[in-house]
Scaffold this active site. Structure first.
Site, short mmCIF file in Angstrom:
data_model
loop_
_atom_site.label_atom_id
_atom_site.label_comp_id
_atom_site.label_asym_id
_atom_site.label_seq_id
_atom_site.Cartn_x
_atom_site.Cartn_y
_atom_site.Cartn_z
N ASP A 86 0.84 -1.20 0.00
CA ASP A 86 0.00 0.00 0.00
C ASP A 86 0.87 1.25 0.00
O ASP A 86 2.03 1.24 0.43
CB ASP A 86 -0.97 0.00 1.18
N GLU A 151 0.10 -0.93 5.90
CA GLU A 151 1.20 -0.33 6.66
C GLU A 151 1.06 1.18 6.74
O GLU A 151 1.36 1.79 7.76
CB GLU A 151 2.53 -0.71 6.03
#
Length: 401
Positions: A86, A151
Site C-alpha cells: 500500500d 502499513e
C-alpha cells in the site's frame, strides 16, 4: 478469508527488479485499496512455485484489508521477507511532473507513488528470491513473504494479524528482512537494527475566561501551559544507550482558539509526541511525564493529561551473525560497510520482532511520501544483488546464522 492461487502466465520477467517495480507502481494501491498490487505479487510468486495465500482481515469501523503470505520450501531455516504494497495518496496530482502511477523512467530514475516506499524495495527482494531459487533449486531451508496492504494506514488489519494468522497455520520464522527504505543518501549508508517507540500525549490546562483589563477576575491558562511545557523540557529524558539516541519530546500543537485580543481564554491545549529509546516502556515513560507535570503544577495549575494508545515500543535486534550477514552483503556489493541505526519513525518491524529477529534494509528514501517520489534504477538493481548475496550466505550450511 483465505485463498490459494494457481500459477498464471506473466507478461514480463519477474526476476527483473526494474520491470517488477514498474508493474507494482502502476497498481493504484492507496491504503486501503489493494489496487492490483497484491494480485500481481501473488501471480509472480505462484508462477515460481510458491504456495500463496491471501488472507483478508476485518475490524469494527475499519475497512477490510487484503494481505499476502507466500512460502517456498518446507524445512528450516526460514527467512521471512516482509513489506507493504500500500502507498499514501499522491496529494496534488497536478504538481507531479510524471504520472504518479505511470512507473516512467527518465534519466535512470523511476518515478511513481511507492517507488521508494516501498514497492521498489519489495520488487527487488522478490526478484532476488526468484533468481536465487531458480539458480539453486535444491537450496536448503525456506523463503517466506509477509506482505500487507495496511502499513500506511491504521496498521490494524495488516502485519500484526498476518503474523498471528501465519503462526496459527504452524508457520515459524528464524529471521526476517524488512525492505523499508532505510538509506539516507546511498545504498551503503544504513541498516536499521531497531526502532524507537512513539508516545503521544494531550495536555489541557483549564483557566477562567475574562476581560484582559480585569485580570483579577480571570485565570489565564497560557501561563500554566508554559509552566508545564517548560517542566517537560527542563531536563533530558535520558542520555541515550549504546544503540539509541536520547529520547526526544516535541510539542506538535499549541492551541487556545481565541479570536479576540482582549479576552483571557478559558483553556489552552497542547499535543506532544515522544520518540523514546529502550530505556523506557510506554507505561514507565507516561509515569515520568505525569510526575514532571504534577511537580510543576503543584496547587497553581489545573490540568488534564491523556495518552493515546500505542503499539509502537522501542526494540533492538542485537548485533550478531544475522546482522553481520546483512552488513557483509551490503559491503560486498557497495564497497562500504553500512552503519547500524535505530533512527527514524516506526515500521512494521515493531510487530515482527515478537516472532523473530528482524533487520530493515532497502533503497534510498529521500523522496518517500513526496511529490515526484522516485528511485534510481541503479539502486533497485543494487538491492536485488545485495538480497541475492544475502540469500546465498543465509542458506549456505557453513554460514547459517
Amino acid at each position: 478469508m483465505d485463498q490459494e492461487l494457481d500459477a498464471p502466465l506473466l507478461a514480463f520477467d519477474p526476476t527483473d527488479p526494474v520491470a517488477l517495480t514498474q508493474a507494482l507502481v502502476r497498481c493504484p494501491s492507496v491504503t486501503p485499496a489493494e489496487g492490483g498490487a497484491l494480485s500481481l505479487l501473488a501471480a509472480v510468486l505462484a508462477s515460481a512455485g510458491y504456495s500463496v495465500h491471501r488472507p483478508v482481515f476485518s475490524a469494527d469501523g475499519m475497512p477490510d484489508i487484503e494481505n499476502l503470505y507466500a512460502r517456498i520450501g518446507t524445512e528450516g531455516p526460514v527467512l521471512a521477507i516482509a513489506g507493504h504494497s500500500d502507498v499514501v495518496p499522491v496529494g496534488d496530482a497536478e504538481a507531479w511532473t510524471r504520472d504518479p502511477f505511470g512507473g516512467e523512467i527518465v534519466d535512470g530514475v523511476l518515478y511513481g507513488r511507492g517507488a521508494c516506499d516501498m514497492k521498489g524495495g519489495l520488487a527487488a527482494m522478490v526478484s532476488a528470491a526468484l533468481r536465487f531459487r531458480r539458480d539453486n533449486p535444491q537450496a536448503p531451508g525456506s523463503i517466506a513473504f509477509l506482505i500487507t496492504g495496511d502499513e500506511e494506514g491504521p496498521a490494524i488489519n495488516g502485519t500484526v494479524k498476518l503474523l498471528a494468522w501465519a503462526q496459527s497455520q504452524g508457520q515459524r520464522f528464524d529471521h526476517c528482512l524488512l525492505g523499508e527504505p532505510t538509506n539516507p543518501a546511498s545504498m551503503s549508508d544504513m541498516i536499521k537494527i531497531g526502532r524507537r517507540g512513539s508516545l503521544t500525549g494531550k495536555l489541557t490546562v483549564n483557566g477562567k475566561q475574562g476581560h484582559v483589563g480585569y485580570p483579577h477576575l480571570a485565570d489565564n491558562p497560557i501561563r500554566g501551559m508554559v509552566r508545564l511545557l517548560a517542566a517537560l523540557d527542563a531536563a533530558p529524558l535520558d542520555g541515550g544507550t549504546a544503540h539509541f539516541d536520547p529520547s526526544n519530546l516535541e510539542v506538535t500543537t499549541l492551541d487556545v482558539g481565541n479570536p479576540s485580543s482582549n479576552v483571557v481564554p478559558a483553556q489552552a491545549k497542547a499535543v506532544f509526541n515522544i520518540r523514546f529509546n529502550d530505556v523506557w516502556t510506554p507505561d514507565t515513560l507516561a509515569a515520568e511525564i505525569e510526575r514532571r507535570l504534577r511537580e510543576a503544577a503543584g496547587n497553581l495549575v489545573r490540568y488534564e493529561l491523556t495518552f493515546q494508545p500505542t503499539n509502537a515500543v522501542a526494540f533492538l535486534t542485537e548485533p550478531g551473525p544475522f546482522v553481520a550477514m546483512v552488513a557483509d552483503a551490503v559491503e560486498a556489493e557497495t564497497g562500504k560497510r553500512p552503519a547500524l541505526s535505530t533512527t527514524g519513525g516506526t515500521s512494521d518491524a515493531r510487530f515482527i520482532k515478537n516472532y523473530c529477529p528482524v533487520v530493515e534494509y532497502g533503497v534510498v528514501g529521500q523522496t518517500m511520501h513526496q511529490i515526484d517520489e522516485r528511485v534510481a534504477v541503479a539502486d533497485l538493481t543494487a538491492l536485488e544483488r545485495i538480497t541475492h548475496r544475502l540469500l546465498d550466505s543465509y542458506f549456505a550450511p557453513q554460514h547459517a546464522p
